[in-house]
Motif scaffolding. Structure first.
Motif, mmCIF file in Angstrom:
data_model
loop_
_atom_site.group_PDB
_atom_site.id
_atom_site.type_symbol
_atom_site.label_atom_id
_atom_site.label_comp_id
_atom_site.label_asym_id
_atom_site.label_seq_id
_atom_site.Cartn_x
_atom_site.Cartn_y
_atom_site.Cartn_z
ATOM 1 N N LEU A 11 -0.280 -13.845 -35.685
ATOM 2 C CA LEU A 11 -0.523 -14.647 -34.616
ATOM 3 C C LEU A 11 -1.953 -14.768 -34.723
ATOM 4 O O LEU A 11 -1.980 -16.062 -34.095
ATOM 5 N N MET A 52 2.384 -19.654 -32.082
ATOM 6 C CA MET A 52 3.251 -18.355 -31.843
ATOM 7 C C MET A 52 4.958 -18.147 -32.337
ATOM 8 O O MET A 52 5.327 -17.093 -32.885
ATOM 9 N N GLN A 121 -1.359 -12.934 -27.701
ATOM 10 C CA GLN A 121 -1.096 -13.845 -28.188
ATOM 11 C C GLN A 121 -2.891 -14.142 -26.839
ATOM 12 O O GLN A 121 -3.712 -14.915 -27.209
#
Lengths: 139, 92
Positions: A11, A52, A121
């Protein structure tokens, strides 16, 4: 279960790449108008969800739904009747990407994974902010 | 978990049992800090789902806030050092 660190690294690298791209696209001077500020805000947010979705790839229904949305494809069919509305899943299916097409079990599974990715995230974005605002990056 | 899925397929019209749902809901329960910190195991399924929705909405809001702040910093962000910092912190 996937190693959470692997996911986070993936990520992070995608999001940072996306941020770099954004940086080069923009003019070096600070944003003049409110409209420009909004545009940048939306661009960063889009980059967050895009990275993502692409980091997870087609492995998950929620990421597939996000990828479809980004490519402008049509949504998947709405799930005809398997929604267990007794439990309140009808709200959840509107919040999780692609939720409207899932049966109850899938929705709950997808939700768990979606939450994990969102949390990762958010951590990454906080860490980037933190490392940019500190004056030096010596260990 | 996968054996349960097979069972539900075998019984025909993909009927999902309440047990399966309760099971997955309790799995979700572990992920939500709001509920984890409450110490009681007695949250009903609908309560857990409600908290889940709230939690996800909050996370979406955080992404939005952080995007806003990051967009402000975009000029000065050094992506390379940020990446190095993150990876270092992950390896520790």
């Amino acid at each position: 279960m996937k190693n959470p660190n692997t996911l986070k690294k993936k990520l992070a690298s995608r999001f940072l790449k996306a941020m770099k791209k954004l940086k080069y696209k923009m003019s070096p001077s600070p944003p003049a108008s409110i409209a420009e500020k909004k545009r940048r805000h939306r661009a960063v947010r889009a980059a967050a969800y895009a990275s993502m979705a692409s980091a997870v790839g087609p492995r998950r229904a929620w990421s597939r739904a996000l990828l479809r949305k980004m490519k402008g494809r049509k949504r998947a069919r709405r799930n005809p009747g398997n929604m267990n509305t007794r439990f309140g899943l009808n709200h959840l299916c509107d919040i999780v990407p692609g939720g409207e097409a899932m049966d109850s079990c899938s929705l709950l599974n997808e939700t768990a994974h979606y939450i994990k990715c969102l949390v990762a995230q958010v951590q990454i974005m906080r860490e980037i902010l933190h490392s940019s605002s500190s004056s030096s990056t010596i260990l | 978990m996968s054996s349960r899925r097979q069972q539900s397929r075998q019984s025909g019209a993909s009927r999902i049992t309440d047990d399966q749902i309760a099971d997955l809901v309790s799995k979700l329960q572990q992920l939500i800090p709001e509920i984890r910190s409450r110490r009681s195991n007695k949250s009903s399924a609908s309560k857990v789902l409600q908290e889940t929705c709230n939690y996800i909405r909050n996370l979406h809001q955080e992404v939005d806030d952080l995007s806003h702040r990051l967009s402000g910093l975009l000029q000065s962000t050094d992506a390379d050092s940020a990446q190095a910092t993150i990876i270092r912190s992950l390896l520790m």
